[in-house]
Write an enzyme that holds these catalytic residues in place. Structure first.
Site, PDB file in Angstrom:
ATOM      1  N   HIS A 213       9.958  34.042 -36.274  1.00  0.00           N
ATOM      2  CA  HIS A 213      10.012  33.525 -37.640  1.00  0.00           C
ATOM      3  C   HIS A 213      10.890  34.413 -38.513  1.00  0.00           C
ATOM      4  O   HIS A 213      11.700  33.940 -39.312  1.00  0.00           O
ATOM      5  CB  HIS A 213       8.606  33.475 -38.240  1.00  0.00           C
TER       6      HIS A 213
ATOM      7  N   HIS B 213       6.040  36.424 -31.642  1.00  0.00           N
ATOM      8  CA  HIS B 213       6.042  35.145 -32.336  1.00  0.00           C
ATOM      9  C   HIS B 213       6.516  35.311 -33.779  1.00  0.00           C
ATOM     10  O   HIS B 213       7.409  34.588 -34.250  1.00  0.00           O
ATOM     11  CB  HIS B 213       4.633  34.557 -32.302  1.00  0.00           C
ATOM     12  N   GLU B 214       5.917  36.266 -34.485  1.00  0.00           N
ATOM     13  CA  GLU B 214       6.305  36.473 -35.878  1.00  0.00           C
ATOM     14  C   GLU B 214       7.735  36.998 -35.995  1.00  0.00           C
ATOM     15  O   GLU B 214       8.436  36.720 -36.976  1.00  0.00           O
ATOM     16  CB  GLU B 214       5.318  37.408 -36.570  1.00  0.00           C
TER      17      GLU B 214
ATOM     18  N   GLU C 123       8.889  26.685 -36.379  1.00  0.00           N
ATOM     19  CA  GLU C 123       8.015  27.007 -35.256  1.00  0.00           C
ATOM     20  C   GLU C 123       8.809  27.114 -33.962  1.00  0.00           C
ATOM     21  O   GLU C 123       8.469  27.885 -33.071  1.00  0.00           O
ATOM     22  CB  GLU C 123       6.931  25.933 -35.123  1.00  0.00           C
TER      23      GLU C 123
END
Length: 589
Positions: A355, A351-352, A381
């Protein structure tokens, strides 16, 4: 990874990182990106700090409103009054010089935030607070400088054709930010800062005692102060739309009503069918004792395989995962690990990484200018959720991942086949009571409930005292999960105690953007799933760089970006089709 360190979090950061993984926004969310004294309320300044307010399936943070109470004698700067050029080209050049200086100062704030959460010794909290307060004052002066406003006035009045598309976007977003920063009088900013402290303390007490009535007076104050703030910024728009613009530029409550109604009507029967007719999936075998050093090594390899550039970024450990740093060439990413839960650390890292790839992919041709910032929290997101869900929780990715797991954890994964991993990673939570623990099917209903409640509170159609009753009724009807108390119900999130009204929708908008973007990528890359299965993620990363990352804030809304990147505005049907197809297959409906 042997040098990774664990760090604690200060209370001022809890808003963005309160949930087990992306308090974020701008804390950055955590793009949270938004915390303490240095940060601003613009979702555009995405690198400041993207952290976790959301949980495994939703993470990001946002820029905290800068309180003018930080603006005092100690922080004051001397501004030299200069003549404002009236020629558009010269005025634009002068504007860019000021905007780039402000951007560099935000980069310094980003490093201070990262250091505070990852490396700073606990005894330095006092000095760090003083440093950030001074920087906040300097930023306040520069961001509200009347000469900046005068330059914007010249450029807004420039004849048609004076500015190209990129320049016009720079002026548009800089003007939007300037209005927001100068609209609130010092007295109101001070009241907001004071209420954040008082309401947070009341929320903690209310949650501890599971008694919503303790929080009622403070939520009422947030409703009134938010209305006042919105009227000062733009009295021509609905209050909710003004607040929403801090997080999701260009969005409106009317558009959210349209989108969320369709999503709710599609998901409620799907969830009911899964519960009543779905074949049970066994994920119990996924528990075990997983060495955290091996987990860290695995996450680093996966992040690098996905495209994270370690020559322009770092991967460390923090209490709650977040992505932050100072610049696209200096992106700081963190994750965390649990010995008994391999999936949380891995999905958190993926997930990170999403980003981080967005930040590293920004267009340096427009470095330091608003047009090079993330368009919104929802779009940021979308990039983390695309990699986490569309890629990381897919069948092809399971085929790539299983050999890596077997090599490090043969006791648990020695005989596992990709299909087993795929099924276990995608189990529906039952009951789905807590937002940050929800799966991708039930999660949107948590968001829609919160959106409809806060919108009703601001419009006056819902009384604050009625929130627990309405919350429990909707949780029961939509998710078949009745909260046992206020703590696990309407008090579970910290957002309202910090005045973040308008924030919640970005979580599910991000999920919908991600689905539509991925569908468009599959059309342009017909062999995408085969590439993922083979561990070749470069084509997808390159596609996202061109279609999303480099465009930054060129477009004025998520719908406009979706039209440019996918051929049409956000379409909830794409999201619903994805979930129905995936989970009908998984649960053999």
């Amino acid at each position: 990874m042997a040098t990774l360190q664990q760090a604690g979090a200060s209370n001022t950061e809890i808003f963005y990182r309160s949930c087990p993984y992306y308090a974020k926004i701008f804390g950055i969310l955590a793009v949270g990106s938004l915390f303490a004294g240095c940060s601003t309320n613009s979702a555009s300044r995405s690198i400041a700090l993207v952290t976790s307010m959301g949980g495994r399936n939703s993470k990001h943070q946002q820029h905290q409103h800068l309180s003018s109470s930080h603006h005092g004698k100690a922080a004051a700067v001397t501004t030299t009054v200069m003549a404002v050029p009236q020629e558009p080209a010269k005025a634009y050049e002068a504007l860019c010089e000021r905007l780039k200086e402000i951007s560099s100062l935000h980069g310094v704030c980003g490093l201070l935030d990262w250091d505070e959460m990852v490396m700073m010794p606990p005894g330095a909290a006092g000095s760090r607070g003083a440093q950030k307060a001074v920087l906040a004052g300097v930023l306040y002066d520069k961001e509200t400088d009347p000469q900046l406003g005068a330059l914007l006035d010249v450029l807004k009045a420039a004849p048609g054709g004076s500015l190209d598309e990129v320049q016009a976007a720079v002026v548009r977003d800089a003007a939007r930010d300037y209005v927001k920063r100068t609209a609130l009088p010092k007295e109101l900013a001070q009241r907001i800062a004071k209420l954040k402290t008082e309401a947070y303390a009341a929320w903690v007490k209310a949650k501890t005692e599971s008694d919503f009535s303790i929080f009622v007076p403070f939520l009422k104050q947030w409703i009134e102060i938010s209305k006042e703030k919105a009227r000062l910024i733009d009295p021509t728009k609905p209050v909710y739309d003004v607040l929403l613009d801090d997080y999701e530029k260009g969005a409106s409550s009317a558009r959210l009503d349209e989108v969320f109604t369709q999503v709710r009507e599609g998901l409620v029967p799907l969830i009911a069918a899964i519960k009543s007719r779905g074949t049970k999936i066994d994920s119990s075998w996924m528990t075990g004792d997983f060495d955290t050093e091996k987990q860290a090594e695995l996450c680093k390899q996966v992040a690098i395989d996905l495209g994270f550039d370690t020559s322009h970024g770092r991967l460390d450990v923090s209490v709650h995962p977040f992505t932050g740093g100072a610049h696209p060439t200096d992106v700081r990413m963190t994750t965390r690990f649990k010995k008994d839960n391999l999936v949380e650390g891995l999905t958190g890292a993926i997930h990170e990484t999403g980003h981080a790839l967005y930040e590293q992919g920004r267009n340096l041709e427009y470095d330091g200018l608003p047009v090079n910032s993330a368009l919104s929290m929802g779009v940021h997101e979308s990039q983390s959720l695309l990699w986490e869900r569309m890629v990381g929780l897919s069948r092809p990715f399971a085929a790539y991942l299983v050999p890596l797991l077997k090599a490090r954890f043969p006791e648990t994964f020695g005989s596992v086949v990709p299909e087993q991993l795929y099924e276990a990673e995608n189990v529906i939570q039952e009951p789905s009571l807590i937002r940050v623990e929800a799966d991708e099917v039930t999660y949107p209903l948590h968001i829609i409930l919160r959106y409809e409640l806060e919108k009703g509170l601001l419009e006056g159609s819902i009384a604050v005292e009625d929130v627990p009753r309405i919350w429990n009724e909707r949780m029961t009807s939509d998710l078949g999960a009745t909260p046992p108390d206020d703590s696990k119900g309407c008090l579970q999130d910290i957002h309202w105690s910090m005045g973040a009204l308008g924030y919640f929708p970005t979580y599910t908008l991000g999920a919908m953007y991600a689905t539509q973007i991925y569908a468009a990528a599959k059309k342009d890359l017909p062999d995408l799933e085969d590439l993922i299965r083979a561990g070749d993620f470069k084509p997808l990363k390159s596609w996202l760089n061109e279609k999303i990352h480099k465009l930054g804030s060129l477009h004025n809304s998520g719908d406009e970006l979706m039209t440019a990147a996918t051929g049409g505005p956000l379409n909830p049907a794409v999201f619903l089709d994805y979930l129905k197809t995936k989970y009908t297959d998984l649960y053999k409906l």
